[in-house]
Design a protein around this motif. Structure first.
Motif, mmCIF file in Angstrom:
data_model
loop_
_atom_site.group_PDB
_atom_site.id
_atom_site.type_symbol
_atom_site.label_atom_id
_atom_site.label_comp_id
_atom_site.label_asym_id
_atom_site.label_seq_id
_atom_site.Cartn_x
_atom_site.Cartn_y
_atom_site.Cartn_z
ATOM 1 N N PHE A 1 0.846 -1.200 0.000
ATOM 2 C CA PHE A 1 0.000 0.000 0.000
ATOM 3 C C PHE A 1 0.882 1.252 0.000
ATOM 4 O O PHE A 1 0.660 2.200 -0.760
ATOM 5 N N LEU A 2 1.892 1.233 0.846
ATOM 6 C CA LEU A 2 2.799 2.374 0.965
ATOM 7 C C LEU A 2 3.566 2.608 -0.334
ATOM 8 O O LEU A 2 3.719 3.758 -0.785
ATOM 9 N N LYS A 3 4.025 1.534 -0.957
ATOM 10 C CA LYS A 3 4.767 1.669 -2.217
ATOM 11 C C LYS A 3 3.900 2.310 -3.300
ATOM 12 O O LYS A 3 4.349 3.195 -4.037
ATOM 13 N N TYR A 4 2.645 1.854 -3.407
ATOM 14 C CA TYR A 4 1.745 2.449 -4.397
ATOM 15 C C TYR A 4 1.518 3.933 -4.101
ATOM 16 O O TYR A 4 1.455 4.762 -5.014
ATOM 17 N N MET A 5 1.394 4.279 -2.827
ATOM 18 C CA MET A 5 1.192 5.685 -2.469
ATOM 19 C C MET A 5 2.398 6.529 -2.871
ATOM 20 O O MET A 5 2.242 7.650 -3.375
ATOM 21 N N TYR A 6 3.600 6.008 -2.654
ATOM 22 C CA TYR A 6 4.807 6.721 -3.081
ATOM 23 C C TYR A 6 4.788 6.926 -4.601
ATOM 24 O O TYR A 6 5.046 8.029 -5.093
ATOM 25 N N ASP A 7 4.483 5.852 -5.337
ATOM 26 C CA ASP A 7 4.472 5.932 -6.805
ATOM 27 C C ASP A 7 3.440 6.944 -7.301
ATOM 28 O O ASP A 7 3.725 7.757 -8.188
ATOM 29 N N PHE A 8 2.242 6.890 -6.733
ATOM 30 C CA PHE A 8 1.171 7.793 -7.168
ATOM 31 C C PHE A 8 1.517 9.248 -6.845
ATOM 32 O O PHE A 8 1.188 10.158 -7.606
ATOM 33 N N THR A 9 2.157 9.471 -5.704
ATOM 34 C CA THR A 9 2.480 10.838 -5.288
ATOM 35 C C THR A 9 3.578 11.438 -6.163
ATOM 36 O O THR A 9 3.512 12.616 -6.545
ATOM 37 N N GLU A 10 4.559 10.633 -6.498
ATOM 38 C CA GLU A 10 5.743 11.146 -7.193
ATOM 39 C C GLU A 10 5.596 11.197 -8.710
ATOM 40 O O GLU A 10 6.282 11.979 -9.369
ATOM 41 N N ASN A 11 4.711 10.382 -9.274
ATOM 42 C CA ASN A 11 4.689 10.226 -10.726
ATOM 43 C C ASN A 11 3.309 10.555 -11.299
ATOM 44 O O ASN A 11 2.372 9.764 -11.191
ATOM 45 N N SER A 12 3.191 11.719 -11.924
ATOM 46 C CA SER A 12 1.906 12.140 -12.494
ATOM 47 C C SER A 12 1.508 11.262 -13.682
ATOM 48 O O SER A 12 0.316 11.114 -13.975
ATOM 49 N N CYS A 13 2.488 10.670 -14.366
ATOM 50 C CA CYS A 13 2.182 9.787 -15.502
ATOM 51 C C CYS A 13 1.474 8.518 -15.022
ATOM 52 O O CYS A 13 0.549 8.020 -15.679
ATOM 53 N N ILE A 14 1.912 7.993 -13.872
ATOM 54 C CA ILE A 14 1.243 6.817 -13.302
ATOM 55 C C ILE A 14 -0.193 7.173 -12.927
ATOM 56 O O ILE A 14 -1.132 6.420 -13.207
ATOM 57 N N ARG A 15 -0.374 8.340 -12.308
ATOM 58 C CA ARG A 15 -1.726 8.770 -11.937
ATOM 59 C C ARG A 15 -2.611 8.893 -13.177
ATOM 60 O O ARG A 15 -3.763 8.455 -13.183
ATOM 61 N N GLU A 16 -2.081 9.478 -14.228
ATOM 62 C CA GLU A 16 -2.863 9.676 -15.453
ATOM 63 C C GLU A 16 -3.238 8.338 -16.087
ATOM 64 O O GLU A 16 -4.371 8.149 -16.554
ATOM 65 N N ARG A 17 -2.286 7.408 -16.094
ATOM 66 C CA ARG A 17 -2.563 6.089 -16.670
ATOM 67 C C ARG A 17 -3.630 5.349 -15.866
ATOM 68 O O ARG A 17 -4.566 4.772 -16.429
ATOM 69 N N MET A 18 -3.505 5.376 -14.538
ATOM 70 C CA MET A 18 -4.486 4.699 -13.696
ATOM 71 C C MET A 18 -5.859 5.354 -13.816
ATOM 72 O O MET A 18 -6.891 4.674 -13.765
ATOM 73 N N SER A 19 -5.875 6.664 -13.989
ATOM 74 C CA SER A 19 -7.136 7.376 -14.177
ATOM 75 C C SER A 19 -7.848 6.893 -15.436
ATOM 76 O O SER A 19 -9.042 6.565 -15.415
ATOM 77 N N ALA A 20 -7.113 6.837 -16.540
ATOM 78 C CA ALA A 20 -7.701 6.398 -17.818
ATOM 79 C C ALA A 20 -8.150 4.939 -17.740
ATOM 80 O O ALA A 20 -9.249 4.587 -18.193
ATOM 81 N N ASN A 21 -7.302 4.085 -17.147
ATOM 82 C CA ASN A 21 -7.648 2.662 -17.030
ATOM 83 C C ASN A 21 -8.891 2.457 -16.167
ATOM 84 O O ASN A 21 -9.779 1.665 -16.500
ATOM 85 N N GLY A 22 -8.930 3.163 -15.031
ATOM 86 C CA GLY A 22 -10.042 3.003 -14.102
ATOM 87 C C GLY A 22 -11.358 3.465 -14.696
ATOM 88 O O GLY A 22 -12.388 2.794 -14.562
ATOM 89 N N TYR A 23 -11.329 4.607 -15.365
ATOM 90 C CA TYR A 23 -12.558 5.135 -15.969
ATOM 91 C C TYR A 23 -13.051 4.218 -17.088
ATOM 92 O O TYR A 23 -14.249 3.922 -17.183
ATOM 93 N N ASP A 24 -12.131 3.738 -17.915
ATOM 94 C CA ASP A 24 -12.497 2.832 -19.010
ATOM 95 C C ASP A 24 -13.094 1.534 -18.461
ATOM 96 O O ASP A 24 -14.091 1.023 -18.980
ATOM 97 N N PHE A 25 -12.502 1.014 -17.382
ATOM 98 C CA PHE A 25 -13.013 -0.200 -16.736
ATOM 99 C C PHE A 25 -14.426 0.028 -16.208
ATOM 100 O O PHE A 25 -15.314 -0.825 -16.376
ATOM 101 N N TYR A 26 -14.652 1.163 -15.567
ATOM 102 C CA TYR A 26 -15.980 1.466 -15.015
ATOM 103 C C TYR A 26 -17.033 1.503 -16.123
ATOM 104 O O TYR A 26 -18.094 0.880 -16.011
ATOM 105 N N ILE A 27 -16.746 2.225 -17.199
ATOM 106 C CA ILE A 27 -17.728 2.370 -18.280
ATOM 107 C C ILE A 27 -18.023 1.020 -18.927
ATOM 108 O O ILE A 27 -19.192 0.651 -19.129
#
Length: 405
Positions: free
Chosen positions: A357-383
């Motif tokens: 959990f902590l590692k993912y939080m570090y990655d999400f905080t430091e890397n905006s590209c990871i956040r953007e990718r997860m955002s697109a993946n999550g929204y596409d999965f939901y729809i």
């Protein structure tokens, strides 16, 4: 067009929480496929408007049948307790039980040529007569939103001896309803597997909830807060948050002292004091109006859903995905919202333990590209999973019966 009678144990309008939204929106979508007749037990005694379910062919609202415990005097409480005790029913069925209502529903079924009955919870079984339905060859479909006996066990504040007694009643009820249903549908894959393995039931299937299509509103901004939004009166949410504060957030705050954890929603004063003691970077927002809440979601770095107990689907995770917010959750949450994705296409991060959990939080905080990718993946999965026409068609096919399509 088939006539379907839906029996609900709560008035789901307005659809102002995840559970009510899932029921209301699914039934509204299915009303384009069936003539929808509704029987609604108004157990919460909410105000009823004539056009709340304008898409339904007819609505029968059953007034509250039993006085709530908080409104009873001592004599009434004792009388109700004895009556419930000898009824052999779980309390959630007992408060719906009425011979008069059963007779009215039976007459309504005959008068309106109902050929499918849909129970929105197994507790509603007391409203129908299984033998009558079988005699008239009426298809019975039951929706399970949780493994109800587990849900009760993990959320009950009753004395231990009474909780054990009630859990056994609920489990017996679930078995009866599953055996008498033509088809049972779970909105969580874990729950469907539990029922199959525990009771040996075959006529049960997992289908994702039908939820509205939404817009991707999350912004990949540089705000200095993450968010946890959930009802902390619900024990699995509260204890999941405590686990997170004790095992994850203190280490995260040491590395990112400027990032706040914002926790939304109403909470008791006692629990708020306990939570605030853990870290100075915790901010309790209290209840927020819709616009303020949406703005908070749209601008958060990411959301956390550290729930480790409780059956069913974690609606707050779906709410985050529906606006495209990157999210980190637990293996337990994943069991209710599973995905099959190659590496790099995961819709949300799944942590097996506190270190993950902590590692993912570090990655999400430091890397905006990871956040953007997860955002697109999550929204596409939901729809594709929850907001698609394919999902509505699958519900239609399973309610009507594959052998009839």
């Amino acid at each position: 067009m088939n006539n379907i009678l839906v029996v609900m144990n709560q008035y789901v309008y307005p659809p102002n929480d995840g559970g009510k939204l899932g029921i209301y929106y699914r039934l509204k979508c299915l009303s384009t496929k069936f003539n929808m007749h509704l029987v609604i037990f108004n157990t919460e005694n909410v105000n009823v408007e004539n056009d709340d379910f304008r898409w339904a062919k007819n609505v029968m609202v059953v007034p509250r049948l039993k006085k709530p415990r908080y409104m009873c005097n001592s004599s009434e409480l004792i009388k109700q307790f004895i009556s419930w005790g000898i009824s052999r029913m779980p309390r959630q069925s007992y408060i719906l039980n009425s011979n008069d209502v059963r007779r009215k529903i039976k007459a309504y079924i005959i008068e309106n040529n109902i050929n499918i009955v849909l129970l929105e919870t197994p507790f509603s079984y007391v409203a129908v007569d299984f033998c009558f339905l079988k005699k008239r060859n009426i298809r019975l479909v039951t929706v399970f939103h949780n493994v109800e006996n587990i849900y009760f066990q993990e959320t009950s504040s009753w004395p231990r001896w009474l909780s054990c007694f009630e859990k056994k009643r609920i489990e017996a009820l679930e078995k009866i309803v599953l055996k008498n249903s033509s088809m049972s549908i779970c909105v969580s894959p874990y729950d469907a597997e539990w029922y199959k393995s525990t009771f040996g039931i075959k006529n049960i299937k997992y289908l994702p909830s039908v939820l509205p299509q939404t817009s991707k509103t999350w912004k990949n901004s540089k705000t200095q807060y993450i968010i946890f939004f959930s009802q902390l009166s619900f024990p699995p949410n509260y204890y999941g948050l405590i686990w997170f504060l004790e095992n994850v957030f203190s280490k995260y705050s040491d590395k990112y002292p400027d990032v706040k954890l914002k926790i939304t929603g109403r909470i008791s004063n006692d629990r708020e004091r306990i939570i605030k003691k853990y870290n100075k970077n915790i901010e309790m927002t209290g209840f927020l109006k819709d616009n303020d809440f949406k703005a908070l979601l749209e601008n958060a770095l990411f959301s956390i859903v550290p729930v480790k107990h409780g059956s069913g689907v974690k609606i707050k995770l779906l709410e985050a995905l529906s606006c495209g917010m990157p999210s980190i959750t637990t293996k337990h949450c994943y069991d209710g919202i599973r995905f099959d994705a190659v590496k790099g296409k995961e819709p949300f991060a799944v942590a097996d333990n506190a270190d993950d959990f902590l590692k993912y939080m570090y990655d999400f905080t430091e890397n905006s590209c990871i956040r953007e990718r997860m955002s697109a993946n999550g929204y596409d999965f939901y729809i594709k999973t929850y907001g698609s026409q394919d999902n509505i068609d699958n519900w239609t096919k399973n309610i009507f019966g594959e052998e009839n399509t």
